[in-house]
Enzyme design. Sequence first.
Site, PDB file in Angstrom:
ATOM      1  CE  LYS A 140      22.674  -4.961 -30.798  1.00  0.00           C
ATOM      2  NZ  LYS A 140      21.260  -4.760 -30.362  1.00  0.00           N
ATOM      3  CB  ALA A 141      24.003  -4.571 -26.291  1.00  0.00           C
TER       4      ALA A 141
ATOM      5  CG  ASN B 264      14.577  -4.109 -32.007  1.00  0.00           C
ATOM      6  OD1 ASN B 264      15.245  -4.983 -31.453  1.00  0.00           O
ATOM      7  ND2 ASN B 264      14.231  -2.978 -31.386  1.00  0.00           N
TER       8      ASN B 264
ATOM      9  N   GLY C  80      17.726  -9.272 -30.347  1.00  0.00           N
ATOM     10  CA  GLY C  80      18.233 -10.260 -29.387  1.00  0.00           C
ATOM     11  C   GLY C  80      19.703 -10.078 -29.049  1.00  0.00           C
TER      12      GLY C  80
ATOM     13  CB  CYS D 286      17.394  -6.130 -23.992  1.00  0.00           C
ATOM     14  SG  CYS D 286      16.994  -7.003 -25.524  1.00  0.00           S
TER      15      CYS D 286
ATOM     16  CE  LYS E 239      18.217   2.425 -24.229  1.00  0.00           C
ATOM     17  NZ  LYS E 239      18.807   2.265 -25.551  1.00  0.00           N
TER      18      LYS E 239
ATOM     19  CG  ASN F 195      15.605  -0.523 -24.377  1.00  0.00           C
ATOM     20  OD1 ASN F 195      15.310  -0.656 -25.572  1.00  0.00           O
ATOM     21  ND2 ASN F 195      16.631  -1.150 -23.834  1.00  0.00           N
ATOM     22  CB  THR F 196      12.046  -0.726 -27.745  1.00  0.00           C
ATOM     23  OG1 THR F 196      12.644  -1.880 -27.153  1.00  0.00           O
ATOM     24  CG2 THR F 196      12.998  -0.128 -28.758  1.00  0.00           C
TER      25      THR F 196
ATOM     26  N   GLY G  44      13.565   8.115 -27.448  1.00  0.00           N
ATOM     27  CA  GLY G  44      12.299   7.499 -27.827  1.00  0.00           C
ATOM     28  C   GLY G  44      11.621   8.398 -28.847  1.00  0.00           C
TER      29      GLY G  44
HETATM   30  O1  DOR Z   1      14.712  -2.854 -28.532  1.00  0.00           O
HETATM   31  C1  DOR Z   1      15.795  -3.301 -28.188  1.00  0.00           C
HETATM   32  N1  DOR Z   1      16.421  -4.212 -28.956  1.00  0.00           N
HETATM   33  N2  DOR Z   1      16.368  -2.898 -27.045  1.00  0.00           N
HETATM   34  C2  DOR Z   1      17.522  -3.409 -26.585  1.00  0.00           C
HETATM   35  O2  DOR Z   1      17.946  -3.041 -25.501  1.00  0.00           O
HETATM   36  C3  DOR Z   1      18.262  -4.388 -27.366  1.00  0.00           C
HETATM   37  C4  DOR Z   1      17.756  -4.614 -28.739  1.00  0.00           C
HETATM   38  C5  DOR Z   1      17.990  -6.045 -29.175  1.00  0.00           C
HETATM   39  O3  DOR Z   1      19.164  -6.367 -29.440  1.00  0.00           O
HETATM   40  O4  DOR Z   1      17.058  -6.839 -29.188  1.00  0.00           O
END
Ligand code: DOR
Length: 302
Positions: free
Chosen positions: A44-45, A68, A71, A130, A165, A192-193, A243
């Site tokens: 996780k970040a 999602n 954040g 993100c 990323k 990423n999303t 993905g």
């Molecule tokens: O979809 C995402 N949600 N991508 C990200 O890089 C971070 C994560 C989030 O924490 O919102």
Amino acid sequence: MDLKVKIGNQILPNPVGVASGTFGYGEEYGELIDLSKLGAIYTKAVTVLPREGNRLPRLTETPNGMINSIGLANSGVEGFLKNKVPFLNTIKSCKNIVNVAGSTEDEYVKVVEMIDHVESVWGYEINISCPNVKCGGLAFGTDPIQVERLTRVIKSKTKKPVIMKLTPNVTDITTVATACEIGGADAVSCINTVMGMKIDIHKKQPAIYQKTGGLSGPAIKPVGVAAVYRVSKKITIPVVGLGGIMNAEDAIEYFLAGASAIQVGTANFINPNAPLDILDGIKDYMKENNLNKISDFHGFID
Ligand code: DOR
């Protein structure tokens, strides 16, 4: 059969990793599956300071995936060092790749500088994509000039592999990927999303508090495959594909599109063993098709 993947001057034992944000820091999943069989855990970040993340509700399901708006909730770099690294130190064979997020160049650099001495950290995935926070790196991820600069600065601070990323929410992902390569990145991961939205028609309200969020899962697989295909035609460094990879067939599509490694994300929530099932399916396909190494997947599609 040789499943190893070279990124920068380092080797991943196999091409199957678990995507950031879908696997925590490995601890909970370690009770369910044999982590040592994975190629990599993308954590996780981690940001400089702890973050609570966005207001709830911040997760919703759609028929074809999840949206999602977490954040970047995390306990900050000091919390990571104190509470997460001891477990990461126990993981054998599988490589730990820390997803790093920030809102300024200095924030990214600080996280990398504070973590770099940790031996069990193999490399970094720099999250410039993100979709859920203002100034959460997306400003970097959409601007090739800033991407190149950030990549170069981070590369000057570490000898470990640096994977940038990328976001699909740009006009031309190949331009951003090229900026990463020029800046000295060892690989890029994409995607990423994808920005998404769901509305509850009875309440006449968005399903998540932030209104829009990041869509993941089967709905975005064709977007990811196209991104990997286009990016890998444009750059020479390895591309990590993700993905909507739910099974081995999905992973194989990504390899045929040009990926050198893949990440399993949303599938982990449905079946914790998904990444290991996918690894087995990849091996079976390679055997059946006389492919001896991952790069043998490349070149079928011009
Ligand atoms: O979809 C995402 N949600 N991508 C990200 O890089 C971070 C994560 C989030 O924490 O919102």
